[in-house]
Design a protein around this motif. Structure first.
Motif, short mmCIF file in Angstrom:
data_model
loop_
_atom_site.label_atom_id
_atom_site.label_comp_id
_atom_site.label_asym_id
_atom_site.label_seq_id
_atom_site.Cartn_x
_atom_site.Cartn_y
_atom_site.Cartn_z
N GLN A 116 -7.55 -4.86 5.39
CA GLN A 116 -8.68 -4.60 4.50
C GLN A 116 -8.61 -5.42 3.21
OE1 GLN A 116 -10.04 -0.25 4.43
NE2 GLN A 116 -7.93 -0.08 5.15
N THR A 117 -7.41 -5.73 2.76
CA THR A 117 -7.28 -6.47 1.50
C THR A 117 -7.05 -7.97 1.72
OG1 THR A 117 -4.90 -5.98 1.44
CG2 THR A 117 -6.38 -4.46 0.30
N ALA A 118 -7.08 -8.41 2.96
CA ALA A 118 -6.89 -9.84 3.24
C ALA A 118 -7.94 -10.70 2.56
CB ALA A 118 -6.91 -10.08 4.75
N ALA A 119 -9.11 -10.12 2.30
CA ALA A 119 -10.21 -10.89 1.70
C ALA A 119 -9.93 -11.33 0.28
CB ALA A 119 -11.48 -10.06 1.75
N ALA A 120 -8.93 -10.75 -0.38
CA ALA A 120 -8.65 -11.11 -1.77
C ALA A 120 -8.46 -12.61 -1.94
CB ALA A 120 -7.42 -10.36 -2.26
N ARG A 121 -7.91 -13.23 -0.93
CA ARG A 121 -7.63 -14.67 -0.97
C ARG A 121 -8.90 -15.51 -1.08
NH1 ARG A 121 -4.61 -17.69 4.10
NH2 ARG A 121 -4.96 -19.86 3.43
N TRP A 122 -10.00 -14.98 -0.56
CA TRP A 122 -11.25 -15.75 -0.51
C TRP A 122 -12.35 -15.17 -1.41
CZ3 TRP A 122 -8.48 -14.60 4.05
CH2 TRP A 122 -7.85 -15.70 4.63
N THR A 123 -11.97 -14.26 -2.30
CA THR A 123 -12.95 -13.59 -3.17
C THR A 123 -12.56 -13.79 -4.62
OG1 THR A 123 -13.20 -11.90 -1.45
CG2 THR A 123 -14.08 -11.38 -3.62
N GLU A 124 -13.50 -14.29 -5.42
CA GLU A 124 -13.18 -14.62 -6.82
C GLU A 124 -12.89 -13.37 -7.65
OE1 GLU A 124 -16.09 -17.15 -8.61
OE2 GLU A 124 -16.03 -18.63 -6.98
N ASP A 125 -13.61 -12.29 -7.41
CA ASP A 125 -13.43 -11.04 -8.15
C ASP A 125 -13.22 -9.93 -7.13
OD1 ASP A 125 -13.58 -8.73 -9.66
OD2 ASP A 125 -15.36 -9.31 -10.77
N PHE A 126 -11.96 -9.52 -6.93
CA PHE A 126 -11.62 -8.58 -5.86
C PHE A 126 -10.84 -7.41 -6.43
CE2 PHE A 126 -8.92 -6.90 -2.50
CZ PHE A 126 -9.77 -6.84 -1.42
N ARG A 127 -11.27 -6.17 -6.08
CA ARG A 127 -10.56 -4.97 -6.51
C ARG A 127 -10.35 -4.08 -5.29
NH1 ARG A 127 -14.26 -4.35 -11.50
NH2 ARG A 127 -14.67 -6.54 -11.96
N ALA A 128 -9.15 -3.59 -5.08
CA ALA A 128 -8.84 -2.65 -4.01
C ALA A 128 -8.54 -1.29 -4.65
CB ALA A 128 -7.65 -3.13 -3.20
N VAL A 129 -9.25 -0.25 -4.18
CA VAL A 129 -9.16 1.06 -4.82
C VAL A 129 -8.77 2.11 -3.79
CG1 VAL A 129 -10.39 2.79 -6.18
CG2 VAL A 129 -11.00 0.37 -6.41
N PRO A 130 -7.55 2.66 -3.85
CA PRO A 130 -7.17 3.75 -2.94
C PRO A 130 -8.00 5.00 -3.24
CG PRO A 130 -5.24 2.73 -3.96
CD PRO A 130 -6.44 2.24 -4.72
N VAL A 131 -8.45 5.69 -2.20
CA VAL A 131 -9.24 6.92 -2.35
C VAL A 131 -8.80 7.93 -1.29
CG1 VAL A 131 -11.30 5.86 -3.37
CG2 VAL A 131 -11.05 5.91 -0.89
N GLU A 132 -9.02 9.19 -1.58
CA GLU A 132 -8.75 10.24 -0.61
C GLU A 132 -9.85 10.27 0.44
OE1 GLU A 132 -6.06 12.21 -0.29
OE2 GLU A 132 -5.20 10.98 -1.89
N GLY A 133 -9.49 10.58 1.68
CA GLY A 133 -10.50 10.69 2.73
C GLY A 133 -10.12 9.91 3.96
N GLY A 134 -10.97 10.03 4.98
CA GLY A 134 -10.78 9.33 6.23
C GLY A 134 -11.83 8.26 6.44
N HIS A 135 -11.91 7.77 7.66
CA HIS A 135 -12.80 6.66 7.96
C HIS A 135 -14.25 6.95 7.61
CE1 HIS A 135 -14.14 3.06 10.14
NE2 HIS A 135 -15.10 3.81 10.63
N TRP A 136 -14.71 8.18 7.88
CA TRP A 136 -16.13 8.50 7.64
C TRP A 136 -16.34 9.17 6.30
CZ3 TRP A 136 -14.60 8.13 12.79
CH2 TRP A 136 -15.39 7.26 13.57
#
Length: 308
Positions: free
Chosen positions: A262-282
């Motif tokens: 899911q965070t692999a895109a950071a390499r190709w994105t100028e402004d990238f933030r990954a935010v952990p959240v509670e919950g499941g897929h849906w």
């Protein structure tokens, strides 16, 4: 698209239809004041736009929330041939709905699952990227980024190989969806629905979470998404880049995607933030408040939506 009064903005969602480049009709539902910043929501498989109802209810007082049934799902028409589910078609649909919903400027994009996969394709396409001011992704990677990441894990390193194996196991259902007849039989007999129902409950959804609204037609049509797009992207992934600001929400109990994919895109994105959240897929359906809060904070942080 005409402006509405405050009373009309608070009423039931407004329904209209948008035309695609290949002659399909997409059912589009709008909530809130069209003069407010537009938030475009794109659902995944095998859902329809109702997966965003809880998010729309929480944001319609300050955003123009627009959600549509993607081609082949919900009240939208379906292409006759599998090629109609190609990512280029899906991205073009998204950009057309965005420009119709907000002719005066770019929209904020929120997408889940296959909607997120298609949204990555849109924001990394120079023809469509200007239609989007920001992008919040949930549980759906860019297929090209994911394929490049998987290739990078195939090296003589135990850690890298474990990461590859973990994602391969989580993605096993994709190989099943490529088989002839068997996936259709799974949906027709109810076996697939039973498995999906069990997966729905992962992530400890709060009591009172609304049940999914899914039709057999949506399950069957959506198989074309997998069969049309995965093999070409895995065989020849491209380095797709974007300047659109992106935040990726990382559900703690995600079952289909590893954090690395899911965070692999950071390499190709100028402004990238990954935010952990509670919950499941849906979580768009089971935890809409958390999704709404994160999207609003992201947009406000970009200086794009002030208090109403």
């Amino acid at each position: 698209m005409s402006h509405t009064s405050a009373a009309e903005a608070a009423a039931a969602p407004r329904l209209r239809y948008a035309a695609t480049a290949d002659g399909l009709r997409l059912a589009v539902r709008e909530h809130g004041d069209p003069a407010a910043p537009t938030l475009l929501c794109v659902h995944g498989y095998p859902d329809d736009s109702s997966v965003w109802d809880g998010v729309a209810a929480r944001l319609a007082d300050r955003y123009h929330v627009v959600a549509y049934d993607v081609r082949g799902a919900g009240a939208s028409t379906a292409p006759r041939h599998r090629s109609g589910y190609a990512l280029d078609r899906l991205a073009d649909d998204m950009a057309r709905v965005a420009r119709a919903a907000s002719p005066g400027g770019p929209v904020h994009l929120l997408a889940h699952d296959w909607g997120s996969i298609a949204a990555w394709h849109a924001v990394t396409d120079e023809r469509h990227a200007p239609a989007f001011a920001s992008y919040t992704s949930i549980s759906g990677p860019c297929l090209d980024h994911a394929a490049l990441w998987l290739r990078s894990r195939l090296r003589p390193s135990p850690r890298a190989l474990r990461a590859f194996a973990d994602q391969a196991v989580r993605s096993g259902y994709i190989a099943f969806f490529h088989l002839p007849v068997l996936p259709e039989l799974a949906w027709l007999t109810g076996a697939g629905g039973a498995v999906l129902g069990a997966l729905d409950r992962i992530g400890r959804p709060p009591a009172g979470s609304p049940p999914p609204r899914r039709a057999l037609r949506d399950h069957l049509n959506g198989l074309g998404l997998y069969r049309e797009n995965f093999r070409p992207r895995l065989r020849a992934p491209a380095e797709r880049r974007t300047a659109v600001p992106v935040q990726v929400l990382l559900p703690a109990d995600e079952v289909f995607m590893t954090e690395g994919a899911q965070t692999a895109a950071a390499r190709w994105t100028e402004d990238f933030r990954a935010v952990p959240v509670e919950g499941g897929h849906w979580m768009p359906r089971s935890r809409p408040g958390a999704v709404a809060e994160r999207v609003d904070a992201f947009v406000r942080g970009l200086g794009a939506a002030g208090p109403r």
